[in-house]
Design a protein around this motif. Structure first.
Motif, PDB file in Angstrom:
ATOM      1  N   LYS A  42      64.772  19.560 -66.109  1.00  0.00           N
ATOM      2  CA  LYS A  42      65.431  18.610 -66.992  1.00  0.00           C
ATOM      3  C   LYS A  42      64.941  18.693 -68.435  1.00  0.00           C
ATOM      4  CE  LYS A  42      68.182  16.742 -64.023  1.00  0.00           C
ATOM      5  NZ  LYS A  42      69.643  16.978 -64.143  1.00  0.00           N
ATOM      6  N   ASN A  43      63.801  19.321 -68.641  1.00  0.00           N
ATOM      7  CA  ASN A  43      63.230  19.381 -69.986  1.00  0.00           C
ATOM      8  C   ASN A  43      63.246  20.788 -70.576  1.00  0.00           C
ATOM      9  OD1 ASN A  43      61.826  16.578 -70.768  1.00  0.00           O
ATOM     10  ND2 ASN A  43      61.661  16.876 -68.547  1.00  0.00           N
ATOM     11  N   GLY A  44      64.089  21.651 -70.028  1.00  0.00           N
ATOM     12  CA  GLY A  44      64.257  22.973 -70.607  1.00  0.00           C
ATOM     13  C   GLY A  44      63.004  23.814 -70.593  1.00  0.00           C
ATOM     14  N   LEU A  45      62.249  23.754 -69.491  1.00  0.00           N
ATOM     15  CA  LEU A  45      61.021  24.527 -69.352  1.00  0.00           C
ATOM     16  C   LEU A  45      61.211  25.542 -68.228  1.00  0.00           C
ATOM     17  CD1 LEU A  45      58.457  21.579 -69.552  1.00  0.00           C
ATOM     18  CD2 LEU A  45      59.040  23.199 -71.383  1.00  0.00           C
ATOM     19  N   PRO A  46      61.677  26.736 -68.525  1.00  0.00           N
ATOM     20  CA  PRO A  46      61.941  27.737 -67.476  1.00  0.00           C
ATOM     21  C   PRO A  46      60.672  28.087 -66.696  1.00  0.00           C
ATOM     22  CG  PRO A  46      62.911  28.405 -69.578  1.00  0.00           C
ATOM     23  CD  PRO A  46      62.001  27.253 -69.871  1.00  0.00           C
ATOM     24  N   LEU A  47      60.761  28.010 -65.405  1.00  0.00           N
ATOM     25  CA  LEU A  47      59.658  28.408 -64.529  1.00  0.00           C
ATOM     26  C   LEU A  47      59.959  29.802 -63.999  1.00  0.00           C
ATOM     27  CD1 LEU A  47      59.107  25.116 -62.469  1.00  0.00           C
ATOM     28  CD2 LEU A  47      57.866  25.896 -64.494  1.00  0.00           C
ATOM     29  N   LEU A  48      59.366  30.810 -64.641  1.00  0.00           N
ATOM     30  CA  LEU A  48      59.649  32.188 -64.259  1.00  0.00           C
ATOM     31  C   LEU A  48      58.544  32.796 -63.402  1.00  0.00           C
ATOM     32  CD1 LEU A  48      61.130  33.551 -67.612  1.00  0.00           C
ATOM     33  CD2 LEU A  48      62.291  32.411 -65.708  1.00  0.00           C
ATOM     34  N   ASP A  49      57.293  32.460 -63.722  1.00  0.00           N
ATOM     35  CA  ASP A  49      56.195  33.045 -62.968  1.00  0.00           C
ATOM     36  C   ASP A  49      55.141  31.985 -62.686  1.00  0.00           C
ATOM     37  OD1 ASP A  49      54.956  32.761 -65.452  1.00  0.00           O
ATOM     38  OD2 ASP A  49      55.235  34.854 -65.991  1.00  0.00           O
ATOM     39  N   LEU A  50      54.024  32.408 -62.112  1.00  0.00           N
ATOM     40  CA  LEU A  50      53.007  31.466 -61.680  1.00  0.00           C
ATOM     41  C   LEU A  50      52.384  30.705 -62.843  1.00  0.00           C
ATOM     42  CD1 LEU A  50      51.399  30.379 -59.257  1.00  0.00           C
ATOM     43  CD2 LEU A  50      49.779  32.253 -59.599  1.00  0.00           C
ATOM     44  N   LYS A  51      52.146  31.376 -63.954  1.00  0.00           N
ATOM     45  CA  LYS A  51      51.496  30.694 -65.080  1.00  0.00           C
ATOM     46  C   LYS A  51      52.405  29.631 -65.686  1.00  0.00           C
ATOM     47  CE  LYS A  51      52.524  33.861 -68.955  1.00  0.00           C
ATOM     48  NZ  LYS A  51      53.470  34.753 -68.253  1.00  0.00           N
ATOM     49  N   ASP A  52      53.719  29.773 -65.550  1.00  0.00           N
ATOM     50  CA  ASP A  52      54.627  28.725 -66.022  1.00  0.00           C
ATOM     51  C   ASP A  52      54.464  27.450 -65.200  1.00  0.00           C
ATOM     52  OD1 ASP A  52      55.880  30.226 -68.055  1.00  0.00           O
ATOM     53  OD2 ASP A  52      57.199  31.184 -66.609  1.00  0.00           O
ATOM     54  N   LEU A  53      54.398  27.593 -63.879  1.00  0.00           N
ATOM     55  CA  LEU A  53      54.240  26.419 -63.028  1.00  0.00           C
ATOM     56  C   LEU A  53      52.906  25.730 -63.309  1.00  0.00           C
ATOM     57  CD1 LEU A  53      55.162  24.602 -60.734  1.00  0.00           C
ATOM     58  CD2 LEU A  53      54.214  26.259 -59.115  1.00  0.00           C
ATOM     59  N   VAL A  54      51.846  26.507 -63.455  1.00  0.00           N
ATOM     60  CA  VAL A  54      50.539  25.923 -63.745  1.00  0.00           C
ATOM     61  C   VAL A  54      50.561  25.202 -65.087  1.00  0.00           C
ATOM     62  CG1 VAL A  54      48.105  26.451 -64.170  1.00  0.00           C
ATOM     63  CG2 VAL A  54      49.337  27.626 -62.337  1.00  0.00           C
ATOM     64  N   ALA A  55      51.235  25.773 -66.084  1.00  0.00           N
ATOM     65  CA  ALA A  55      51.301  25.148 -67.401  1.00  0.00           C
ATOM     66  C   ALA A  55      51.992  23.788 -67.334  1.00  0.00           C
ATOM     67  CB  ALA A  55      52.030  26.064 -68.383  1.00  0.00           C
TER      68      ALA A  55
END
Length: 499
Positions: free
Chosen positions: A157-170
Motif C-alpha cells: 500500500k505504500n509503494g515499497l516493492p519487495l523484490l529480495d530478502l533485504k527489501d523485506l528486512v528493510a
C-alpha cells in the motif's frame, strides 16, 4: 477384465495382466489425453518404479505436443534429455506389453533454484511469493503468518516493492522504528517480529538471496514447444537443495499459483496446456497450516479449467490430504510394503480409496513387481475405469542421469540463458527506505520531515537487526491488536503487472 481402449489420442501405460501374472498385449491400458488435466497420483514404496512411470508419462505427453514440468529431487530425471539404452531387460518388457521400443530423447530445458545448480536460474520476487508461502518456508505459526501478511500489506500500500530478502528486512526495520506507521490497520507484537527476524536469519544462512530477486521467472516460458512440435520438458534440478524440502516444495507451489494467475480459462481442451508433476509430494503437505492446505486444494480444483494437469508423486495416498486426493482423476499405484503396524494401516487406507474391484487389493498391492501397478483413470466421458492390474511400458529416454557434459551443453545453448542468467538489483524497498532515512532524505508522504536517522547496519547482517538498540527498544513496548483479516489472493500474493 478388459483394457482401456479409447477413440481419441491417449497415453499408453502398458498391458493388462492376467490372473497368472502374464501380460496380455491385446488388452491395452491407456489414459485419454483429454483427461490429463483432471490431475492424478503416482504412488508406491521406494524402488517400485514411480520415477520410471513419471518418465513414461512425461515423454508421451511431450510427443503429443504437451509441455511438461518436472521437479527432479533426486537428480535422476535428467536422462530424459538422452536416448534410452537398449538392454535385454528393456527388450523383454517391450515384448511382454506389445511395445515397439526405440530410444529417443525429449526436448529438455534444465532449471535450478536461483542458479544453485547447472540449470537456468529460477527466481521469484518476494512480493510475488507472498506471505502465505513465505510463512510456510519459515515454518511460522498462524499468528506469525498473519503478522507477516500485515508487513506485506503495508509495503504494497505504500509503494515499497519487495523484490529480495533485504527489501523485506528493510520494511520490518522501518516498522520496528516507526510503529505508528501501522496506525489504523493493525499492529505487530515484539515477540512475533523477533520470531520472523530470527527465521529470516536462518533462511539467509541457507542461501535465500539466490532464490529471491529479479529477473523474475515468467511461468509462460514453461509452455513452449520444440520446432518439431513436441512439448518442451522443463526439469527443475533440485539435488543442491535436498536439505531444504519446504523451500523447494513451496517454490513449486508458487509456480503453480502463478500459472493459475496468468493462464486464461480454456474449459475442456482436447489436450492439456501443461502437465505439472510434484515428485516427493509429501514434502509439500508435511506440517502445512490449514490456510496453506486450503490454498492448495483451491488451486488444484480450479486450475483444471486453465488446461493444467497436476500429478502428485509420493509413497502412499495418505501423503496427500483427502480434499486434494478427491480432485484426482488418474491413479497409478505401485507396490506398498506392510512391514509394520503403521504400514498395514496405510495399506488398508489406500485400498479403501479405490473403486470396488474383483481384485484382492490388500494382497495384490504387497505383491506387485517392479514396474507393475494397479491403475484406474477417467474415461473419455469422465467416468472412472475399472481397476486394472497393469504391466507398464519401458520409457524410451535414458533411465539414468544424463552425462554432466550433455546437461551443460543444453544449458549453454538455451534461448532462456540471456533472459534469466544474470541477476538484476533495481530500486526497491531497501533503496527507497534508505533514502528516506538518510540525512536530507525526502519525508514520507503526509508526514513532516524527520531528523536524520542514526546510521544503521546493512540489512544483509540480519543478526545486527536483532541486537540493535532500536529493536531492543521496540521489543520492550506493547503493540496493538494483530490484523488478521488481510486477504491478497489465493496465496497472499498481490496482482502483478506483467512486463
Amino acid at each position: 477384465m478388459k483394457g482401456y481402449d479409447f477413440e481419441g489420442p491417449a497415453l499408453e501405460l502398458g498391458a493388462l495382466l492376467r490372473d497368472d501374472g502374464t501380460a496380455d498385449p491385446s488388452q491395452r491400458i491407456r489414459v485419454p489425453l483429454a483427461m490429463m488435466n483432471r490431475h492424478g497420483l503416482v504412488a508406491g514404496a521406494t524402488g517400485t518404479g514411480k520415477t520410471k512411470t513419471l518418465q513414461l508419462m512425461a515423454e508421451q505427453l511431450s510427443e503429443h505436443g504437451v509441455p511438461v514440468f518436472l521437479a527432479d529431487v533426486k537428480g535422476d530425471l535428467s536422462g530424459m534429455a538422452s536416448p534410452g539404452a537398449s538392454s535385454d531387460r528393456v527388450a523383454r518388457r517391450a515384448a511382454e506389453v506389445g511395445q515397439t521400443w526405440s530410444p529417443e530423447a525429449c526436448p529438455v530445458e534444465f532449471f535450478s533454484l536461483g542458479g544453485l545448480g547447472a540449470g537456468i536460474p529460477l527466481r521469484a520476487t518476494m512480493s510475488a511469493f507472498g506471505p502465505t508461502l513465505l510463512a510456510r518456508v519459515l515454518e511460522l505459526n498462524e499468528t506469525q503468518e498473519s503478522s507477516l501478511g500485515l508487513i506485506f500489506y503495508f509495503a504494497d500500500k505504500n509503494g515499497l516493492p519487495l523484490l529480495d530478502l533485504k527489501d523485506l528486512v528493510a520494511v520490518i526495520r522501518y516498522l520496528t522504528d516507526t510503529p505508528e506507521a501501522l496506525t489504523g490497520i493493525g499492529g505487530l507484537s515484539a515477540s512475533t517480529v523477533g520470531v520472523i527476524l530470527r527465521a529470516l536469519v536462518n533462511f539467509q544462512a541457507q542461501g535465500a538471496e539466490n532464490f529471491f530477486g529479479e529477473p523474475e521467472f515468467d511461468v509462460r516460458d514453461l509452455l513452449r514447444t520444440a520446432p518439431d512440435g513436441r512439448g518442451v520438458v522443463s526439469i527443475l534440478e533440485l539435488p543442491a537443495v535436498q536439505d531444504r524440502p519446504q523451500l523447494f516444495s513451496t517454490f513449486l507451489m508458487w509456480l503453480l499459483a502463478d500459472l493459475f494467475e496468468v493462464l486464461p480459462e480454456v474449459g475442456d481442451p482436447d489436450r492439456p496446456s501443461l502437465a505439472f508433476f510434484f515428485d516427493e509430494a509429501h514434502l509439500l503437505f508435511d506440517g502445512a497450516s490449514k490456510a496453506f492446505l486450503r490454498s492448495i486444494t483451491q488451486t488444484v480444483r480450479l486450475i483444471r479449467s486453465k488446461g493444467v494437469g497436476v500429478f502428485f508423486v509420493t509413497q502412499t495416498p495418505k501423503d496427500v490430504p483427502a480434499d486434494v486426493l478427491g480432485q484426482l482423476g488418474a491413479r497409478v499405484q505401485h507396490a506398498l510394503r506392510a512391514f509394520t503396524p503403521q504400514d498395514a494401516k496405510a495399506l488398508k487406507a489406500t485400498v479403501s480409496t479405490f473403486p470396488t474391484s474383483s481384485y484382492d487389493l490388500e494382497r495384490l498391492l504387497t505383491e506387485l513387481g517392479i514396474g507393475d501397478a494397479v491403475v484406474t483413470v477417467l474415461s473419455e466421458t469422465g467416468a472412472p475405469t475399472p481397476v486394472a492390474w497393469t504391466r507398464l511400458r519401458a520409457p524410451r529416454t535414458l533411465m539414468a542421469p544424463s552425462a554432466p557434459a550433455a546437461v551443460d551443453g543444453l544449458v549453454a545453448a538455451s534461448p532462456l540463458r540471456s533472459k534469466y542468467g544474470a541477476a538484476v538489483d533495481r530500486q526497491s524497498a531497501y533503496e527507497i527506505l534508505s533514502a528516506r532515512l538518510a540525512p536530507g532524505g525526502a519525508p514520507e508522504p503526509g508526514r513532516p520531515a524527520e531528523p536524520p536517522a542514526p546510521e544503521r547496519p546493512e540489512p544483509s547482517a540480519l543478526e545486527g537487526v536483532l541486537a540493535s538498540k532500536e529493536f531492543r527498544s521496540f521489543a520492550r513496548s506493547a503493540a496493538s491488536a494483530l490484523g488478521r483479516e488481510i486477504t491478497r489472493s489465493i496465496f497472499g500474493t498481490p496482482r502483478r503487472r506483467r512486463r
